[in-house]
Motif scaffolding. Structure first.
Motif, PDB file in Angstrom:
ATOM      1  N   ALA A  13      -5.929   7.504 -10.976  1.00 34.07           N
ATOM      2  CA  ALA A  13      -4.488   7.157 -10.545  1.00 34.07           C
ATOM      3  C   ALA A  13      -4.360   6.265  -9.412  1.00 34.07           C
ATOM      4  CB  ALA A  13      -3.815   8.565 -10.338  1.00 34.07           C
ATOM      5  N   ASP A  14      -5.180   6.536  -8.286  1.00 38.41           N
ATOM      6  CA  ASP A  14      -5.214   5.490  -7.423  1.00 38.41           C
ATOM      7  C   ASP A  14      -5.735   4.002  -7.651  1.00 38.41           C
ATOM      8  OD1 ASP A  14      -4.831   7.513  -5.413  1.00 38.41           O
ATOM      9  OD2 ASP A  14      -7.000   7.586  -4.881  1.00 38.41           O
ATOM     10  N   GLY A  15      -6.326   3.878  -8.656  1.00 32.53           N
ATOM     11  CA  GLY A  15      -6.595   2.726  -9.046  1.00 32.53           C
ATOM     12  C   GLY A  15      -5.607   2.097  -9.895  1.00 32.53           C
ATOM     13  N   LEU A  16      -4.911   2.798 -10.754  1.00 33.95           N
ATOM     14  CA  LEU A  16      -3.751   2.371 -11.288  1.00 33.95           C
ATOM     15  C   LEU A  16      -2.620   1.704 -10.500  1.00 33.95           C
ATOM     16  CD1 LEU A  16      -3.581   4.555 -14.480  1.00 33.95           C
ATOM     17  CD2 LEU A  16      -4.483   2.344 -14.323  1.00 33.95           C
TER      18      LEU A  16
ATOM     19  N   GLY B  44      -1.374  -2.139  -9.328  1.00 34.78           N
ATOM     20  CA  GLY B  44      -0.116  -2.624  -9.687  1.00 34.78           C
ATOM     21  C   GLY B  44       0.213  -3.330  -8.213  1.00 34.78           C
ATOM     22  N   ALA B  45      -0.231  -2.793  -7.122  1.00 37.45           N
ATOM     23  CA  ALA B  45       0.096  -3.175  -5.819  1.00 37.45           C
ATOM     24  C   ALA B  45      -0.615  -4.597  -5.728  1.00 37.45           C
ATOM     25  CB  ALA B  45      -0.345  -2.163  -4.760  1.00 37.45           C
ATOM     26  N   LEU B  46      -1.823  -4.691  -6.221  1.00 36.63           N
ATOM     27  CA  LEU B  46      -2.781  -5.973  -6.023  1.00 36.63           C
ATOM     28  C   LEU B  46      -2.097  -7.224  -6.876  1.00 36.63           C
ATOM     29  CD1 LEU B  46      -5.253  -7.207  -4.824  1.00 36.63           C
ATOM     30  CD2 LEU B  46      -6.474  -6.376  -6.780  1.00 36.63           C
ATOM     31  N   LEU B  47      -1.476  -6.741  -8.059  1.00 32.40           N
ATOM     32  CA  LEU B  47      -0.722  -7.667  -9.000  1.00 32.40           C
ATOM     33  C   LEU B  47       0.251  -8.321  -8.177  1.00 32.40           C
ATOM     34  CD1 LEU B  47      -0.874  -9.059 -11.577  1.00 32.40           C
ATOM     35  CD2 LEU B  47       0.902  -7.261 -12.191  1.00 32.40           C
ATOM     36  N   ILE B  48       1.054  -7.375  -7.326  1.00 32.76           N
ATOM     37  CA  ILE B  48       2.368  -7.798  -6.724  1.00 32.76           C
ATOM     38  C   ILE B  48       1.792  -8.483  -5.705  1.00 32.76           C
ATOM     39  CG2 ILE B  48       4.490  -6.864  -5.228  1.00 32.76           C
ATOM     40  CD1 ILE B  48       4.701  -4.580  -7.322  1.00 32.76           C
ATOM     41  N   PHE B  49       0.774  -8.212  -4.832  1.00 34.42           N
ATOM     42  CA  PHE B  49       0.265  -9.041  -3.762  1.00 34.42           C
ATOM     43  C   PHE B  49      -0.075 -10.319  -4.031  1.00 34.42           C
ATOM     44  CE2 PHE B  49      -2.762  -9.181  -0.085  1.00 34.42           C
ATOM     45  CZ  PHE B  49      -1.829  -8.631   0.840  1.00 34.42           C
ATOM     46  N   TYR B  50      -0.679 -10.531  -5.089  1.00 31.04           N
ATOM     47  CA  TYR B  50      -1.303 -11.852  -5.574  1.00 31.04           C
ATOM     48  C   TYR B  50       0.050 -12.823  -6.190  1.00 31.04           C
ATOM     49  CZ  TYR B  50      -6.077 -10.704  -5.269  1.00 31.04           C
ATOM     50  OH  TYR B  50      -7.387 -10.447  -4.645  1.00 31.04           O
TER      51      TYR B  50
ATOM     52  N   MET C 230       0.845  -1.116  -0.179  1.00 32.99           N
ATOM     53  CA  MET C 230       0.013   0.005   0.032  1.00 32.99           C
ATOM     54  C   MET C 230       0.747   1.111   0.123  1.00 32.99           C
ATOM     55  SD  MET C 230      -3.403   0.873   2.341  1.00 32.99           S
ATOM     56  CE  MET C 230      -3.705  -1.208   2.583  1.00 32.99           C
ATOM     57  N   MET C 231       1.990   1.200   0.735  1.00 37.21           N
ATOM     58  CA  MET C 231       2.944   2.247   0.903  1.00 37.21           C
ATOM     59  C   MET C 231       3.473   2.500  -0.630  1.00 37.21           C
ATOM     60  SD  MET C 231       4.642   2.007   4.619  1.00 37.21           S
ATOM     61  CE  MET C 231       5.673   3.233   4.149  1.00 37.21           C
ATOM     62  N   ALA C 232       3.893   1.404  -1.134  1.00 40.36           N
ATOM     63  CA  ALA C 232       4.430   1.549  -2.637  1.00 40.36           C
ATOM     64  C   ALA C 232       3.321   2.217  -3.597  1.00 40.36           C
ATOM     65  CB  ALA C 232       4.729   0.180  -3.201  1.00 40.36           C
ATOM     66  N   ALA C 233       2.068   2.091  -3.452  1.00 41.16           N
ATOM     67  CA  ALA C 233       1.127   2.744  -4.370  1.00 41.16           C
ATOM     68  C   ALA C 233       0.911   4.073  -4.109  1.00 41.16           C
ATOM     69  CB  ALA C 233      -0.264   1.863  -3.992  1.00 41.16           C
ATOM     70  N   ASN C 234       1.136   4.345  -2.789  1.00 44.90           N
ATOM     71  CA  ASN C 234       1.082   5.791  -2.384  1.00 44.90           C
ATOM     72  C   ASN C 234       2.261   6.559  -2.853  1.00 44.90           C
ATOM     73  OD1 ASN C 234      -1.573   5.731  -1.183  1.00 44.90           O
ATOM     74  ND2 ASN C 234      -0.623   5.322   0.837  1.00 44.90           N
ATOM     75  N   LYS C 235       3.445   5.995  -3.009  1.00 41.48           N
ATOM     76  CA  LYS C 235       4.778   6.600  -3.465  1.00 41.48           C
ATOM     77  C   LYS C 235       4.505   6.693  -4.992  1.00 41.48           C
ATOM     78  CE  LYS C 235       7.008   6.650   0.631  1.00 41.48           C
ATOM     79  NZ  LYS C 235       7.602   7.938   1.082  1.00 41.48           N
ATOM     80  N   LEU C 236       3.843   5.928  -5.614  1.00 39.71           N
ATOM     81  CA  LEU C 236       3.816   6.019  -7.002  1.00 39.71           C
ATOM     82  C   LEU C 236       2.656   6.935  -7.385  1.00 39.71           C
ATOM     83  CD1 LEU C 236       4.202   2.384  -8.188  1.00 39.71           C
ATOM     84  CD2 LEU C 236       5.724   4.144  -8.539  1.00 39.71           C
ATOM     85  N   HIS C 237       1.942   7.230  -6.577  1.00 39.07           N
ATOM     86  CA  HIS C 237       0.846   8.231  -7.009  1.00 39.07           C
ATOM     87  C   HIS C 237       1.148   9.301  -7.601  1.00 39.07           C
ATOM     88  CE1 HIS C 237      -2.952  10.736  -6.362  1.00 39.07           C
ATOM     89  NE2 HIS C 237      -3.549   9.372  -6.558  1.00 39.07           N
ATOM     90  N   PRO C 238       2.012  10.325  -7.139  1.00 34.67           N
ATOM     91  CA  PRO C 238       2.322  11.461  -7.863  1.00 34.67           C
ATOM     92  C   PRO C 238       3.163  11.180  -9.264  1.00 34.67           C
ATOM     93  CG  PRO C 238       3.258  11.462  -5.608  1.00 34.67           C
ATOM     94  CD  PRO C 238       2.722  10.087  -5.794  1.00 34.67           C
TER      95      PRO C 238
ATOM     96  N   LYS D  67     -13.146   1.392  -9.016  1.00 36.13           N
ATOM     97  CA  LYS D  67     -13.569   2.513  -9.365  1.00 36.13           C
ATOM     98  C   LYS D  67     -12.726   3.201 -10.576  1.00 36.13           C
ATOM     99  CE  LYS D  67     -14.528   6.620  -6.478  1.00 36.13           C
ATOM    100  NZ  LYS D  67     -14.205   7.450  -5.281  1.00 36.13           N
ATOM    101  N   ALA D  68     -11.553   2.841 -10.806  1.00 36.56           N
ATOM    102  CA  ALA D  68     -10.812   3.226 -11.750  1.00 36.56           C
ATOM    103  C   ALA D  68     -11.414   2.775 -13.183  1.00 36.56           C
ATOM    104  CB  ALA D  68      -9.348   2.988 -11.654  1.00 36.56           C
TER     105      ALA D  68
END
Length: 159
Positions: A36-39, A43-49, A1-9, A80-81
């Motif tokens: 952008a949140d959804g994207l 990515g985070a969900l893909l890595i998680f899975y 989740m932190m990685a997703a937040n870092k990639l957001h900007p 949502k995305a």
């Protein structure tokens, strides 16, 4: 989740979706941010899975938990995305971009987004129940086989 937040900007900068912050028109700022949140969460969900699939044989209960927890915590922004992508025409072309939401309230109260909010997290709970029931059923089958063979299997108590 932190990685997703870092990639957001970074993802926000890469997207050429129009931005209308501060105006009472089409809420592009929020649409752009949610997309952008959804994207990022996709990515985070893909890595998680992928990690759950890799650890499936060795740490099966944790891998199963990863599948339903991924839905509970990551799937809503991804869905949502998807809704934004389907409903907005020419999303990546700022000159031609159009969406069905004339203002922020109509975007916030959209029926499909509301439906996603009410159905996606409970889907994770249903999957948790299914995985738990399947695990219990599997343990019972192993216990019955062990009792019939007169052998013991590691990790299964004879109850």
């Amino acid at each position: 989740m932190m990685a997703a937040n870092k990639l957001h900007p970074t993802v926000l900068e890469m997207l050429s979706i129009p931005d209308s912050r501060g105006r009472d028109v089409v809420p592009w700022h929020y649409i752009r941010r949610d997309f952008a949140d959804g994207l990022c969460f996709a990515g985070a969900l893909l890595i998680f899975y992928i990690l759950a699939a890799i650890s499936w044989k060795r740490f099966r209960p944790f891998a199963e938990m990863s599948f339903w927890m991924g839905i509970v915590f990551f799937a809503l922004p991804v869905v949502k995305a998807g809704i934004i992508y389907v409903k907005c025409a020419h999303l990546f072309d700022p000159a031609l971009a159009a969406c069905p939401w004339p203002d922020f309230d109509s975007y916030l109260n959209d029926a499909s987004i509301q439906m996603a909010r009410s159905w996606v997290p409970p889907l994770g709970a249903v999957l948790a129940a299914i995985f738990t029931l399947l695990r219990i059923r599997g343990q019972r089958i192993v216990q019955k086989r062990a009792a019939a063979d007169g052998t013991s299997h590691p990790g299964v108590s004879a109850a």
